[in-house]
Design an enzyme around this catalytic site. Sequence first.
Site, PDB file in Angstrom:
ATOM      1  N   ARG A  84      54.856   1.173  60.323  1.00 16.71           N
ATOM      2  CA  ARG A  84      54.877   1.188  61.789  1.00 16.71           C
ATOM      3  C   ARG A  84      55.983   0.297  62.343  1.00 16.71           C
ATOM      4  O   ARG A  84      56.608   0.626  63.350  1.00 16.71           O
ATOM      5  CB  ARG A  84      53.524   0.734  62.327  1.00 16.71           C
ATOM      6  CG  ARG A  84      52.480   1.828  62.189  1.00 16.71           C
ATOM      7  CD  ARG A  84      51.081   1.280  62.246  1.00 16.71           C
ATOM      8  NE  ARG A  84      50.734   0.738  63.526  1.00 16.71           N
ATOM      9  CZ  ARG A  84      49.832  -0.225  63.707  1.00 16.71           C
ATOM     10  NH1 ARG A  84      49.203  -0.732  62.679  1.00 16.71           N
ATOM     11  NH2 ARG A  84      49.556  -0.641  64.908  1.00 16.71           N
ATOM     12  N   ARG A 135      41.205  -0.930  62.028  1.00 17.81           N
ATOM     13  CA  ARG A 135      41.863   0.387  62.013  1.00 17.81           C
ATOM     14  C   ARG A 135      42.524   0.623  60.660  1.00 17.81           C
ATOM     15  O   ARG A 135      43.095  -0.283  60.080  1.00 17.81           O
ATOM     16  CB  ARG A 135      42.936   0.428  63.110  1.00 17.81           C
ATOM     17  CG  ARG A 135      42.377   0.736  64.460  1.00 17.81           C
ATOM     18  CD  ARG A 135      43.373   0.487  65.577  1.00 17.81           C
ATOM     19  NE  ARG A 135      44.733   0.958  65.315  1.00 17.81           N
ATOM     20  CZ  ARG A 135      45.714   0.874  66.200  1.00 17.81           C
ATOM     21  NH1 ARG A 135      45.502   0.341  67.383  1.00 17.81           N
ATOM     22  NH2 ARG A 135      46.918   1.316  65.904  1.00 17.81           N
ATOM     23  N   ARG A 165      57.526   6.329  73.312  1.00 15.44           N
ATOM     24  CA  ARG A 165      57.824   5.672  72.035  1.00 15.44           C
ATOM     25  C   ARG A 165      59.023   6.292  71.351  1.00 15.44           C
ATOM     26  O   ARG A 165      59.409   5.838  70.269  1.00 15.44           O
ATOM     27  CB  ARG A 165      56.611   5.837  71.124  1.00 15.44           C
ATOM     28  CG  ARG A 165      55.924   4.561  70.721  1.00 15.44           C
ATOM     29  CD  ARG A 165      54.656   4.978  70.028  1.00 15.44           C
ATOM     30  NE  ARG A 165      54.091   3.992  69.189  1.00 15.44           N
ATOM     31  CZ  ARG A 165      52.948   3.344  69.474  1.00 15.44           C
ATOM     32  NH1 ARG A 165      52.346   3.545  70.614  1.00 15.44           N
ATOM     33  NH2 ARG A 165      52.448   2.519  68.610  1.00 15.44           N
ATOM     34  N   ARG A 225      43.501  -7.971  63.307  1.00 13.93           N
ATOM     35  CA  ARG A 225      42.941  -7.303  64.498  1.00 13.93           C
ATOM     36  C   ARG A 225      41.656  -6.552  64.176  1.00 13.93           C
ATOM     37  O   ARG A 225      41.530  -5.924  63.132  1.00 13.93           O
ATOM     38  CB  ARG A 225      43.989  -6.332  65.049  1.00 13.93           C
ATOM     39  CG  ARG A 225      43.503  -5.544  66.246  1.00 13.93           C
ATOM     40  CD  ARG A 225      44.629  -4.978  67.043  1.00 13.93           C
ATOM     41  NE  ARG A 225      45.323  -3.882  66.381  1.00 13.93           N
ATOM     42  CZ  ARG A 225      46.344  -3.231  66.940  1.00 13.93           C
ATOM     43  NH1 ARG A 225      46.782  -3.584  68.132  1.00 13.93           N
ATOM     44  NH2 ARG A 225      46.935  -2.254  66.295  1.00 13.93           N
ATOM     45  N   LYS A 266      50.309  -5.512  73.777  1.00 14.05           N
ATOM     46  CA  LYS A 266      50.300  -4.620  74.956  1.00 14.05           C
ATOM     47  C   LYS A 266      48.873  -4.297  75.402  1.00 14.05           C
ATOM     48  O   LYS A 266      48.557  -4.370  76.579  1.00 14.05           O
ATOM     49  CB  LYS A 266      51.041  -3.298  74.652  1.00 14.05           C
ATOM     50  CG  LYS A 266      52.484  -3.479  74.230  1.00 14.05           C
ATOM     51  CD  LYS A 266      53.184  -2.133  74.043  1.00 14.05           C
ATOM     52  CE  LYS A 266      52.631  -1.282  72.920  1.00 14.05           C
ATOM     53  NZ  LYS A 266      52.859  -1.832  71.557  1.00 14.05           N
TER      54      LYS A 266
HETATM   55  P1  ADP Z   1      49.929   0.066  68.098  1.00 18.17           P
HETATM   56  O1  ADP Z   1      50.635  -0.171  69.411  1.00 18.17           O
HETATM   57  O2  ADP Z   1      49.181  -1.114  67.639  1.00 18.17           O
HETATM   58  O3  ADP Z   1      50.795   0.697  67.056  1.00 18.17           O
HETATM   59  P2  ADP Z   1      48.566   2.396  69.188  1.00 18.17           P
HETATM   60  O4  ADP Z   1      47.103   2.409  69.371  1.00 18.17           O
HETATM   61  O5  ADP Z   1      49.446   2.362  70.375  1.00 18.17           O
HETATM   62  O6  ADP Z   1      48.814   1.153  68.251  1.00 18.17           O
HETATM   63  O7  ADP Z   1      49.014   3.664  68.303  1.00 18.17           O
HETATM   64  C1  ADP Z   1      48.392   4.017  67.100  1.00 18.17           C
HETATM   65  C2  ADP Z   1      49.102   5.200  66.497  1.00 18.17           C
HETATM   66  O8  ADP Z   1      48.973   6.340  67.368  1.00 18.17           O
HETATM   67  C3  ADP Z   1      50.608   5.035  66.302  1.00 18.17           C
HETATM   68  O9  ADP Z   1      50.921   4.376  65.097  1.00 18.17           O
HETATM   69  C4  ADP Z   1      51.055   6.502  66.280  1.00 18.17           C
HETATM   70  O10 ADP Z   1      50.750   7.126  65.051  1.00 18.17           O
HETATM   71  C5  ADP Z   1      50.153   7.125  67.330  1.00 18.17           C
HETATM   72  N1  ADP Z   1      50.803   7.073  68.678  1.00 18.17           N
HETATM   73  C6  ADP Z   1      50.415   6.328  69.746  1.00 18.17           C
HETATM   74  N2  ADP Z   1      51.247   6.527  70.785  1.00 18.17           N
HETATM   75  C7  ADP Z   1      52.176   7.417  70.363  1.00 18.17           C
HETATM   76  C8  ADP Z   1      53.324   7.998  70.968  1.00 18.17           C
HETATM   77  N3  ADP Z   1      53.699   7.717  72.226  1.00 18.17           N
HETATM   78  N4  ADP Z   1      54.053   8.882  70.229  1.00 18.17           N
HETATM   79  C9  ADP Z   1      53.701   9.198  68.964  1.00 18.17           C
HETATM   80  N5  ADP Z   1      52.658   8.665  68.328  1.00 18.17           N
HETATM   81  C10 ADP Z   1      51.895   7.775  69.017  1.00 18.17           C
END
Ligand code: ADP
Length: 182
Positions: free
Chosen positions: A166, A155, A88, A122, A13
């Site tokens: 995750r 990360r 999410r 990554r 994404k």
């Molecule tokens: P990825 O899509 O690779 O998991 P992100 O950078 O989108 O990574 O998200 C990293 C972390 O941030 C997630 O694992 C979660 O802990 C938190 N996070 C991001 N977006 C949300 C969301 N919409 N609701 C709850 N937690 C979120």
Amino acid sequence: MKIALFGSPGVGKGTYAAKLEAIYHMPHIATGDLFRAEIKQQTELGKKAKEYIDKGALVPDEITTGMLKNRLDKEDCQNGFLLDGFPRTVKQAEALEGITTLDAIINYFADDEVIIQRLSGRRLCKKDGSIYHITNVPPKQENICDKCSGELYQRDDDKPEAIKERLEVYRTQTKPVLEYYE
Ligand code: ADP
């Protein structure tokens, strides 16, 4: 256009959003990036979010939705945006209805083994957040960002235990959002 990019962690994404942002000049709003900025600045919200993020869990809906609303209220989002990583959960999708109306959702898909390979390799730039992969999208110079010469890092939540968690969270809490929109 107000578009949400949907799909499992590591599906691409953020990579596609960066390409779309460059073509269409729409702001790319990634809740993960917003959290990482709060953590870097050591804000109260950042400290709270870090406890969940490092474990691979979702940050609670109220914190996430409040942070996102503040961002979408800004001037640059009034004509459209690319949302990445939100909603999410079904609760977040419901809350979004009270903030704005999406025009489209793009659902990205890849098999788990591909996702795990992408996440574990990554690397991100510490300075501008650019995304690389040690074998799929390597930087020209090892561990150095092509665009700004910033140092690359992995990360904490891209390490094996957090990746497993995750993917499970995606299956149980995020996938139902697709049915909600269908
Ligand atoms: P990825 O899509 O690779 O998991 P992100 O950078 O989108 O990574 O998200 C990293 C972390 O941030 C997630 O694992 C979660 O802990 C938190 N996070 C991001 N977006 C949300 C969301 N919409 N609701 C709850 N937690 C979120």
